[in-house]
Write a protein that holds these residues in place. Structure first.
Motif, mmCIF file in Angstrom:
data_model
loop_
_atom_site.group_PDB
_atom_site.id
_atom_site.type_symbol
_atom_site.label_atom_id
_atom_site.label_comp_id
_atom_site.label_asym_id
_atom_site.label_seq_id
_atom_site.Cartn_x
_atom_site.Cartn_y
_atom_site.Cartn_z
ATOM 1 N N ALA A 168 0.829 -1.209 0.000
ATOM 2 C CA ALA A 168 0.000 0.000 0.000
ATOM 3 C C ALA A 168 0.864 1.261 0.000
ATOM 4 O O ALA A 168 0.536 2.247 -0.668
ATOM 5 N N HIS A 169 1.975 1.240 0.753
ATOM 6 C CA HIS A 169 2.877 2.396 0.781
ATOM 7 C C HIS A 169 3.453 2.674 -0.608
ATOM 8 O O HIS A 169 3.485 3.821 -1.073
ATOM 9 N N THR A 171 2.335 1.621 -3.575
ATOM 10 C CA THR A 171 1.278 1.988 -4.517
ATOM 11 C C THR A 171 0.897 3.458 -4.373
ATOM 12 O O THR A 171 0.768 4.189 -5.365
ATOM 13 N N LYS A 172 0.735 3.893 -3.138
ATOM 14 C CA LYS A 172 0.364 5.289 -2.892
ATOM 15 C C LYS A 172 1.430 6.241 -3.435
ATOM 16 O O LYS A 172 1.104 7.275 -4.039
#
Length: 252
Positions: A168-169, A171-172
């Motif tokens: 998630a980190h 991707t963001k």
């Protein structure tokens, strides 16, 4: 030998034991111990090992000169019963790697961890490159994610290898405005380049090399690829080539 002679010789009298061994006793007067002008670092640290200290006692300790000691300050911030406003105030005086340790500690309350991470992120621009590389390798996932945006390529690579960094980190970060160097590093990374969500983020990023965009596109169905490209910042020519590839795929 008289009690006066014992004191002069530096010998502790049996009637006047040191404070440290008594700090575990439930009946000890905590306020009296903390208010003693002779309160030492060892006594304060021994007290802070107790999980039952009342918040008001912890606040009182934070106001004493011994709280300026780095070990005592860190133990105060890490204590589960220290009032939040006390911990937040102390965090401002902590050194870089002390903040890192607070953010990683399993016993520190979540909101204090977040505050320690925030303090670290706010001072990244003032931290030397070597220390940033060390932080990128060892810090929490949130701090590592912040270091993905660092101008130094070595810091970025170290952050990508941080075991606490999550999909998630990454991707963001890719969905924001990041450097071409970071995008290329993710494309080449053995762990991150094979993740489905990250490949979708790369297909939306303007800096993804055309050869990798073509490779990643092959792994998505035509409907999903069209959806991804509809919000992509890839150059128009690359998007057109990818869409043409969809049309040329053999039909089942």
């Amino acid at each position: 030998m008289s009690s006066r002679d014992s004191a002069a010789a530096g010998v502790s009298s049996p009637q006047s034991p040191t404070l440290e061994p008594a700090t575990h006793r439930a009946d000890i007067d905590l306020t009296a111990v903390i208010s003693d002008p002779g309160l030492t670092e060892d006594t304060a640290l021994a007290l802070l090992k107790r999980s039952d200290l009342p918040p008001e006692v912890l606040e009182l300790l934070s106001k004493k000169s011994v709280a300026k000691n780095r070990k005592v300050r860190r133990a105060l911030v890490s204590h589960s019963r220290t009032p939040r406003y006390v911990s937040i105030a102390l965090i401002r005086y902590m050194f870089t790697f002390e903040l890192m340790q607070v953010a990683l500690s399993p016993v520190v309350p979540p909101d204090i961890k977040i505050a320690a991470e925030g303090a670290l992120l706010n001072r990244l621009e003032t931290i030397p490159c070597g220390a940033r590389r060390s932080l990128a390798r060892r810090a929490s996932g949130r701090v590592a994610a912040g270091l993905l945006l660092d101008a130094d390529a070595g810091v970025c690579h170290a952050a990508l290898d941080n075991p606490r960094l999550t999909e998630a980190h990454v991707t963001k970060a890719l969905l924001g405005h990041v450097s071409a160097a970071l995008v290329k590093a993710v494309c080449a990374h053995a762990k991150w380049s094979v993740r489905r969500d990250i490949r979708m983020a790369l297909l939306r990023n303007a800096n993804t090399p055309p050869s990798r965009a073509l490779e990643f596109a092959e792994g998505f169905s035509p409907p999903l690829l069209r959806e991804v490209l509809s919000s992509s910042r890839l150059p128009a020519a690359i998007k057109a080539r990818l869409l043409k590839g969809i049309a040329e795929r053999p039909r089942d």
